[in-house]
Design a protein around this motif. Structure first.
Motif, short mmCIF file in Angstrom:
data_model
loop_
_atom_site.label_atom_id
_atom_site.label_comp_id
_atom_site.label_asym_id
_atom_site.label_seq_id
_atom_site.Cartn_x
_atom_site.Cartn_y
_atom_site.Cartn_z
N UNK A 242 0.82 -1.21 0.00
CA UNK A 242 0.00 0.00 0.00
C UNK A 242 0.85 1.27 0.00
N UNK A 243 2.18 1.09 0.05
CA UNK A 243 3.07 2.23 -0.03
C UNK A 243 3.37 2.90 1.30
N UNK A 244 3.11 2.22 2.40
CA UNK A 244 3.38 2.82 3.71
C UNK A 244 4.88 2.88 3.95
N UNK B 298 5.27 1.95 9.60
CA UNK B 298 5.07 0.53 9.91
C UNK B 298 5.73 0.18 11.23
N UNK B 299 6.96 0.67 11.45
CA UNK B 299 7.67 0.38 12.70
C UNK B 299 6.91 0.93 13.89
N UNK B 300 6.36 2.12 13.74
CA UNK B 300 5.63 2.74 14.86
C UNK B 300 4.35 1.96 15.17
N UNK B 301 3.62 1.57 14.14
CA UNK B 301 2.35 0.90 14.36
C UNK B 301 2.52 -0.55 14.83
N UNK B 302 3.59 -1.19 14.40
CA UNK B 302 3.82 -2.58 14.81
C UNK B 302 4.64 -2.68 16.09
N UNK B 303 5.16 -1.54 16.57
CA UNK B 303 6.01 -1.53 17.76
C UNK B 303 7.25 -2.40 17.55
N UNK C 271 11.37 -2.55 15.86
CA UNK C 271 12.51 -1.68 15.62
C UNK C 271 12.60 -1.37 14.13
N UNK C 272 13.20 -0.23 13.82
CA UNK C 272 13.35 0.15 12.42
C UNK C 272 14.18 -0.88 11.63
N UNK C 273 15.30 -1.39 12.20
CA UNK C 273 16.06 -2.41 11.44
C UNK C 273 15.25 -3.67 11.15
N UNK C 274 14.42 -4.09 12.11
CA UNK C 274 13.61 -5.29 11.90
C UNK C 274 12.61 -5.08 10.77
N UNK C 275 12.00 -3.90 10.76
CA UNK C 275 11.05 -3.59 9.69
C UNK C 275 11.78 -3.48 8.35
N UNK C 276 12.94 -2.82 8.36
CA UNK C 276 13.70 -2.65 7.12
C UNK C 276 14.06 -3.99 6.50
#
Length: 201
Positions: A49-51, A56-61, A63-68
């Motif tokens: 969806x282009x988020x 995504x990191x904030x909403x899923x709680x 870490x940024x590296x894990x989301x990346x």
């Protein structure tokens, strides 16, 4: 002997008690693993969806590296086509998600007397799956609740149930074009159905 002492000691933990405790723990663990898998699939949808990774990191709680790491994996694969978020969809997982959302809403609003509460709790703990038998059981419980609480229940609850029930009884002749996993579609429909019911109150 130690074994005899355990039998005679009323304070000793029995094998049956330990078995129940561990079975409950296993249910929570399984539910947690399934939720982690569902979250990973949802991240894939949000990427499509282009988020942004930050959102995504904030909403899923997470870490940024894990989301990346997950985002990089999904972006290297073929992108999913845009997902429709209209409630008016008729594939079975979507309808099951709507049914689940309706049941949760009824359970929360009529918790002490709702017939569907135990079933809803079992779904949350991973003890009940969306098998045809369990879906039929949930429908029966919802029908009882709709009758039992008819005087105190918004008409939107009955309208939603009738719409979902008709669609489950008469599958759409058009083949499903859904690309997301069934668990993701159930979760999305569940959330959208609850939001729709609350907006209608």
């Amino acid at each position: 002997m130690a074994g005899e002492e355990d039998v005679q000691n009323p304070a000793a933990l029995t094998e049956e008690q330990a078995g129940r405790m561990l079975a409950e723990m296993n249910e929570v663990i399984r539910a947690g693993e399934e939720m982690r898998q569902l979250r990973a699939e949802m991240i894939k949808v949000l990427v499509g969806l282009g988020w942004t990774q930050e959102k995504i990191a904030r909403l899923t709680d997470m870490s940024q590296p894990a989301v990346s790491k997950q985002v990089a994996k999904y972006r290297s694969a073929d992108p999913l086509p845009p997902m429709r978020l209209s409630l008016d969809q008729h594939d079975t997982p979507w309808l099951e998600g709507r049914l689940w959302g309706l049941a949760e809403e009824i359970s929360e609003n009529f918790h002490d007397t709702a017939r569907c509460t135990r079933h809803v709790n079992a779904i949350a703990r991973g003890r009940k799956r969306f098998t045809p038998r369990h879906v039929d059981e949930l429908r029966r419980l919802l029908e009882e609740d709709l009758l039992l609480h008819r005087a105190d229940m918004p008409g939107s609850y009955r309208d939603a149930y009738d719409e979902i029930s008709r669609a489950l009884d008469v599958p759409s002749p058009a083949p499903s074009t859904a690309t997301a996993p069934a668990s993701v579609r159930r979760a999305l429909a569940h959330r959208l159905q609850r939001d729709r019911l609350r907006a209608a109150e």
